[in-house]
Scaffold this active site. Structure first.
Site, PDB file in Angstrom:
ATOM      1  N   HIS A   1     -36.523 -39.260  23.798  1.00 25.91           N
ATOM      2  CA  HIS A   1     -37.464 -39.260  23.774  1.00 25.91           C
ATOM      3  C   HIS A   1     -37.420 -37.797  25.091  1.00 25.91           C
ATOM      4  CE1 HIS A   1     -40.356 -40.377  26.930  1.00 25.91           C
ATOM      5  NE2 HIS A   1     -39.729 -40.318  27.968  1.00 25.91           N
TER       6      HIS A   1
ATOM      7  N   LYS B   1     -43.803 -34.126  31.425  1.00 27.90           N
ATOM      8  CA  LYS B   1     -43.390 -33.203  29.771  1.00 27.90           C
ATOM      9  C   LYS B   1     -44.770 -33.312  28.882  1.00 27.90           C
ATOM     10  CE  LYS B   1     -40.519 -36.003  28.689  1.00 27.90           C
ATOM     11  NZ  LYS B   1     -40.332 -37.445  30.579  1.00 27.90           N
TER      12      LYS B   1
END
Length: 348
Positions: free
Chosen positions: A175, A196
């Site tokens: 991930h 992110k």
């Protein structure tokens, strides 16, 4: 107007991009170090290497190769099968053909039958060599795929090993987000919702390229190299909270995306903790181990007002500078010690 996918998570929440992709393609959800057992069909090898099929006992799409190692059966043809591994592809080149040509006809049949009776996964003649009729007969008898190639033996071995290493490389799904920044493959990790994807969008706007968002497939293509890519289902897509799924290639153009990239460094994002001592010097190198390969890692604390995209750009440029032999922290430390009259070489 919209299309209802029927995907709902517990509590009525909308699925993330990874979860949507996993339902569509069977991809593991945000798996940490989930190893996969892989294979490649003989059909794919034939198409990639432009091979001629002499004989196959079954449809070549159903014949699977599980090993990236290959073998030249020089010793087996001489009678030694002590370390023979039938799951390796066997390559018969000029040397083997010349050796067989010097043998009496009876011995040729005996040696080739011994080889084919071991039922190797496939036998390939190189140099456009004429496949020995006895080989065809034993291939049919023992149900062994038999092929030929126009390549020289050395070129073919190098090409097929590279192809098999790429397709059979050990891999995991992480991930995170993978972007290319100034030629450096930067894997951005951190807790869900830390920013992110938003940071990646800012990097894309600044001219860098997206490789994968939310789920990064990482392949160990050699003893020192990791290559990342996106699962095909979600390639070039990003998920932004409050907006939804966007197509990066269509929004920002072809120059904003890339299919694969070597992972050169890891940026780990974490929420800023008051009182925690963060690295302000840069002397100590930190690494993250992924499938036995250590990747340089930088921990960046996140809080309002910090421009993460600029910080990651600087981290990528600093990484390139270190590869070129210059470490700013080390050089600054030497200068500082020299100003205090301390010989840095003596201290080491």
């Amino acid at each position: 107007m919209y299309i209802k996918t029927g995907l709902k998570l517990a509590g009525g929440a909308s699925p993330s991009l990874t979860e949507w992709g996993s339902k569509r393609s069977g991809m593991p959800r945000k798996s940490e170090d989930k190893m996969e057992k892989l294979s490649v069909s003989l059909e794919k090898i034939v198409n990639e290497m432009k091979l001629k099929v002499v004989y196959t006992p079954d449809e070549i799409s159903k014949i699977l190769i599980h090993r990236s190692d290959i073998n030249r059966p020089a010793l087996p043809l001489c009678g030694f099968y002590g370390c023979f591994e039938p799951d390796r592809i066997q390559i018969i080149g000029n040397t083997e053909c010349e050796y067989l040509a010097e043998q009496p006809d009876g011995m040729v049949a005996e040696k080739l039958e011994a080889l084919f009776s071991k039922q190797p996964v496939a036998v390939i003649y190189t140099h456009s060599a004429t496949v020995h009729p006895v080989s065809i007969a034993f291939a049919e008898k023992y149900k062994v795929p038999l092929l030929s190639a126009d390549w020289s033996t050395a070129e073919f071995i190098a090409a097929i090993i590279a192809f098999l290493n790429l397709n059979l490389a050990p891999r995991i799904t992480r991930h995170g987000v993978l972007v290319e920044v100034y030629g450096e493959g930067v894997l951005i990790l951190g807790d869900s919702g830390i920013g992110k994807s938003e940071t990646a969008v800012e990097l894309i706007k600044r001219g860098h390229r997206l490789v994968a968002d939310d789920a990064v497939e990482i392949k160990r293509v050699s003893a020192v190299t990791l290559v990342g890519s996106a699962p095909e289902t979600i390639r070039h897509y990003m998920e932004l909270r409050g907006i939804g799924i966007i197509d990066v290639r269509r929004l920002f153009g072809m120059g904003s995306v890339k299919n694969t990239e070597k992972i050169d460094m890891i940026i780990e994002l974490e929420q800023w903790e008051s009182g925690k001592m963060y690295d302000r010097w840069g002397m100590d190198e930190k690494y993250t181990d992924i499938m036995g390969i250590k990747i340089p890692t930088t921990l960046i604390p996140v809080r309002p007002g910090r421009n993460l995209a600029v910080i990651i750009e600087i981290a990528a440029m600093n990484s390139r500078q270190k590869k070129m032999g210059y470490n700013t922290a080390v050089e600054f430390n030497k200068k500082l010690m020299a100003s205090m009259g301390i010989d840095p070489e003596a201290e080491q």
